[in-house]
Design an enzyme around this catalytic site. Structure first.
Site, PDB file in Angstrom:
ATOM      1  N   GLU A   1      18.045 -43.294  47.476  1.00 19.32           N
ATOM      2  CA  GLU A   1      18.421 -44.392  48.361  1.00 19.32           C
ATOM      3  C   GLU A   1      18.066 -44.136  49.819  1.00 19.32           C
ATOM      4  OE1 GLU A   1      19.103 -47.092  46.970  1.00 19.32           O
ATOM      5  OE2 GLU A   1      19.245 -46.136  45.010  1.00 19.32           O
ATOM      6  N   GLU A   2      17.930 -42.878  50.194  1.00 24.50           N
ATOM      7  CA  GLU A   2      17.574 -42.558  51.575  1.00 24.50           C
ATOM      8  C   GLU A   2      16.081 -42.740  51.839  1.00 24.50           C
ATOM      9  OE1 GLU A   2      19.214 -42.037  54.171  1.00 24.50           O
ATOM     10  OE2 GLU A   2      21.143 -41.105  53.761  1.00 24.50           O
ATOM     11  N   SER A   3      15.260 -42.257  50.935  1.00 21.34           N
ATOM     12  CA  SER A   3      13.825 -42.179  51.246  1.00 21.34           C
ATOM     13  C   SER A   3      12.906 -42.614  50.126  1.00 21.34           C
ATOM     14  CB  SER A   3      13.471 -40.743  51.626  1.00 21.34           C
ATOM     15  OG  SER A   3      13.635 -39.879  50.499  1.00 21.34           O
TER      16      SER A   3
ATOM     17  N   TYR B   1      25.389 -48.862  51.648  1.00 24.21           N
ATOM     18  CA  TYR B   1      24.853 -47.547  51.281  1.00 24.21           C
ATOM     19  C   TYR B   1      25.712 -46.889  50.201  1.00 24.21           C
ATOM     20  CZ  TYR B   1      23.473 -42.617  51.916  1.00 24.21           C
ATOM     21  OH  TYR B   1      23.045 -41.322  51.722  1.00 24.21           O
TER      22      TYR B   1
END
Length: 834
Positions: free
Chosen positions: A708-710, A816
């Site tokens: 989910e971050e990158s 998030y």
């Protein structure tokens, strides 16, 4: 882009005669815009990265090569180019230099000593790949003689990448001033490979070739063709500028002016704009054209272009010039209104709300019934909010709603009003605003937000019957969407609050039956289990794990000929079966005619490029193959698999994700199960397993955070400055480095996968330790900060986890947490054997 001015000469190495040097008054420079292989501009300079997982060979087709301008070629023209370090006269690359010739000869002999016994035309597939790679290596190193040798050896036989080979040959010839041979190769590529990913660059470089030779009439024709055929090209400003130069050289001054003017007005951000204006001024000074005087509409056009490109300071300069002109002439109210509004928006987007307010108010007060009046009121309200003047903001929004109820901004103004009241805990007025959106603007772009905010206020206020009604209507209206699923979940929660457990359980089961595997799927599963009911969220065939030794036999549709292992597929194409045709030799030696193959698809070329680890070049072919691969689900899986096997997890996910809707609906088991593994890979396994154990973090939780971050892109960055796979902020990274004893920390270290995972796992472990091993709290703290999370827990910690998440005041962190936890639970379905 840097513009260099220098004097030089033209030399044709085929003829060894020098063209005349022009008068100093006429010569400005030529830095020809030859792009080399510049599809991707982000490759590192260190060629050692070719062996790193997930990195492309640096000698792939993505780095701009030396241009003729860097070899001291400067016809009588002014042309800007992306410039390297080779911009001084007397460049060491000149092949007239005897020492350089000897050095090149020595390098050539050493490099080719293992290939002297090969006949012309390499037929072995592995050798073809090897020679192509070596040719590109030499090309990137500017060893064009050596590159030419390797490309000539495979130009007739490496048919799957033949257009790539011919392009490189053309460029090699051009860089050696072998214009006749360059011309033949460019012509062959343009005529015989019209679908090549190099066709655009070849067409422009072909025109440049004639420009270098000072055949301005032919160059003019070719630049015109380029502009007509590639009207949306990123290189269009250069093509138009070059066309203008040719027109000027051919004494067609009015037509030259028209093209220069087009650059100045339509592409003001381009480096060619300044040169174009200078050329216009020079022609006017020589009385070849009338002086160029911009009118206000033309100035506005330039300002608007700068605005579209977020170049607000440049836009402000243009718009203020217009206001000064209008002040003198006292006319053109319509232009004044839109200029004032644009100035207000420039400052608004620059977050200078005080200046924005000044121009927006001026526009509204002067033109209260004009076409920009409603726009001004809306953004005045937003500016006032950012200046903490909520009372003034409310007045502007209410004036907009009452005066311009049909405005596109009316529902936006209602939503902003609702937010102001909501944050002041004035739920009654907030609900009124949201309800007006639902009632009066059901087709507006704020209807989604209005439904949710209205239902959430009702739920928070314990008006569960009203919330149930709102969420039910919302679920029905947005069936099949993520918003509909969210509404269905809160419909179930509302049923629970009213004591209607049976209908609540039914709604939870409905969510699970959708099999979307989002956060709400697993939240519904948890809710059912809390009520003592086993939840079946579906079965995924875990034998489809890509590292399964039997995977090739399980998925023949994906793995058949994945690596072009059928040699006949590539080597049996020079028969008389209609797949190939013979043309004139386009090389620079006495070899047989080149066999041209036009029937390879972009997908087939992409597969070949992935095999030889030219990942970014493969991306270009994939992008060019949209019409083909979007019709072939298994072909998409093949491409995604090749990226996965090459450890380019971001590339693998990008292809599968782009086509996920079509794939998930079109594929059947076991291929659909395999798709899930492509979308949720166990990436960077050696680092994740190592540091998850070292810092006591579930490896699947780390994978969910990275995803989910990158999306597994080691080079990822965010607008806030976070870097790398786990999006660590540089300041946080420095603190972690100190804690872990990592010396000489720099931000660049965060782009290294091992370092990013080590630091991210350590920091994630700290958040778990600080927040009771609660993964919801830990990932929220990872994103929003531990201080903010502590504050949310103290205020809302008594809520159940689903309510707690919705109470998080940072919208980004709220979303998030749901995304990471949804991914985490799905990773457990795929990889957790327990």
């Amino acid at each position: 882009m840097k513009i260099i001015i220098k004097l030089a000469k033209i030399k044709n190495s085929n003829r060894h005669n020098q063209l005349p040097i022009f008068s100093l008054a006429a010569i400005v420079i030529l830095l020809i815009f030859l792009f080399g292989c510049s599809f991707l501009k982000d490759l590192p300079a260190d060629t050692s990265s070719q062996d790193k997982p997930g990195m492309e060979r640096d000698f792939s087709e993505d780095t701009a090569a030396e241009s003729p301008a860097e070899k001291n070629i400067a016809p009588e023209a002014t042309v800007a180019e992306k410039q390297d370090t080779e911009d001084a006269a007397g460049s060491s690359d000149s092949i007239e230099d005897k020492d350089e010739n000897e050095k090149s000869e020595s390098h050539y002999n050493i490099s080719l000593k293992d290939y002297d016994n090969n006949t012309y035309g390499i037929k072995d597939l592995e050798k073809q790949r090897e020679y192509f790679i070596k040719g590109v290596e030499a090309f990137e190193a500017k060893d064009y003689v050596i590159a030419e040798y390797f490309f000539n050896q495979v130009k007739e036989t490496y048919l799957i990448l033949q257009d790539h080979v011919i392009y490189y040959l053309a460029k090699c010839m051009l860089m050696q001033d072998k214009f006749d041979y360059a011309q033949k190769n460019y012509s062959t590529l343009i005529n015989d490979f019209p679908d090549s990913v190099f066709s655009q660059k070849a067409a422009l470089e072909y025109a440049d070739l004639f420009f270098i030779k000072q055949d301005y009439a032919e160059a003019e024709k070719l630049y015109s063709n380029f502009i007509e055929n590639y009207s949306h090209s990123e290189f269009l400003p250069y093509g138009i500028y070059q066309l203008a130069v040719c027109k000027e050289k051919n004494s067609m001054f009015e037509e030259a002016f028209i093209n220069y003017r087009k650059i100045w007005l339509s592409y003001p951000e381009s480096d060619y704009a300044r040169n174009a204006f200078a050329a216009i001024a020079m022609m006017a000074e020589k009385k070849l054209i009338e002086p160029f005087v911009l009118n206000n509409d033309e100035i506005y056009k330039r300002g608007e272009r700068f605005f579209e490109l977020y170049m607000y300071s440049s836009a402000i300069s243009e718009f203020k010039n217009i206001l000064e002109n209008i002040e003198e002439t006292k006319d053109d109210a319509a232009l004044e209104a839109k200029t004032l509004f644009k100035l207000g928006m420039c400052y608004f987007n620059m977050r200078d709300y005080k200046s924005s307010k000044e121009y927006l108010f001026s526009c509204y007060s002067k033109f209260t019934s004009g076409s920009f009046a409603d726009d001004c009121l809306y953004f005045l309200g937003r500016a006032e909010t950012n200046l903490d003047s909520e009372g003034a903001a409310i007045k502007n929004y209410e004036k907009l709603i009452s005066t311009f109820p049909q405005s596109n901004y009316a529902d936006d103004a209602l939503y902003r009003l609702g937010r102001i009241y909501f944050l002041k805990d004035d739920f009654e007025n907030a609900s009124i605003s949201y309800q007006k959106i639902v009632d009066n603007y059901p087709s507006g772009d704020k209807i989604n937000d209005a439904y949710w905010e209205l239902g959430w206020i009702q739920y928070k206020s314990a008006d569960y019957d009203a919330a149930l009604n709102t969420f039910s209507n919302m679920a029905e209206k947005f069936t099949g969407s993520q918003l509909g699923e969210k509404a269905l979940f809160w419909k179930a929660k509302s049923f629970e609050q009213t004591g209607d457990i049976e209908n609540a359980l039914s709604a939870y089961r409905e969510i699970i039956s959708l099999k979307t595997y989002t956060y709400y799927t697993f939240a519904a599963k948890n809710a059912l289990e809390e009520n003592g009911i086993a939840a079946d969220i579906g079965y995924i065939n875990t034998a489809m794990y890509p590292d399964n030794p039997q995977i090739k036999s399980l998925l023949p549709g994906v793995y058949k000929n994945l690596f072009n292992e059928d040699k006949d597929y590539l080597e049996g194409q020079n028969d008389d079966g209609g797949q190939a045709k013979e043309t004139d030799d386009v090389g620079n030696n006495d070899g047989p005619g080149t066999q041209i193959k036009n029937s390879f698809t972009h997908i087939e070329k992409a597969k070949e490029l992935l095999i030889i680890e030219f990942y970014k070049s493969a991306d270009v072919e994939i992008e060019a193959s949209v019409d083909n691969y979007e019709k072939d689900e298994l072909g998409i899986l093949q491409l995604s698999t090749l990226y996965l096997l090459a450890k380019d997890y971001n590339g693998s996910q990008k292809i599968a994700g782009k086509n996920y809707t079509k794939l998930s609906s079109g594929l059947q088991p076991p291929y659909k199960d395999y798709l899930y593994y492509l979308m949720y890979p166990y990436a960077f396994m050696e680092y994740i397993d190592k540091y998850s154990q070292e810092y006591g973090v579930d490896p699947l939780f780390i994978l969910a955070v990275i995803r989910e971050e990158s999306r597994f892109d080691p080079q990822a960055g965010s607008y806030a400055g976070a870097l790398g796979l786990m999006q660590v902020m540089p300041a946080t990274g420095k603190s972690i480095a100190n804690a872990l004893g990592i010396g000489n920390f720099t931000s660049a270290m965060l782009f290294d996968p091992q370092t990013s995972i080590k630091m991210g796992a350590y920091y994630l472990g700290r958040q778990l330790a600080s927040f009771y091993q609660n993964k919801y709290y830990a990932c929220g703290a990872y994103n929003g900060g531990p201080g903010a999370m502590s504050s949310w827990i103290s205020r809302f910690g008594d809520k159940d986890i689903d309510e707690f998440i919705e109470h998080i005041t940072y919208e980004e962190t709220k979303n998030y947490v749901k995304k990471v936890m949804g991914s985490y639970y799905f990773y457990r379905m795929l990889y957790d054997k327990s």
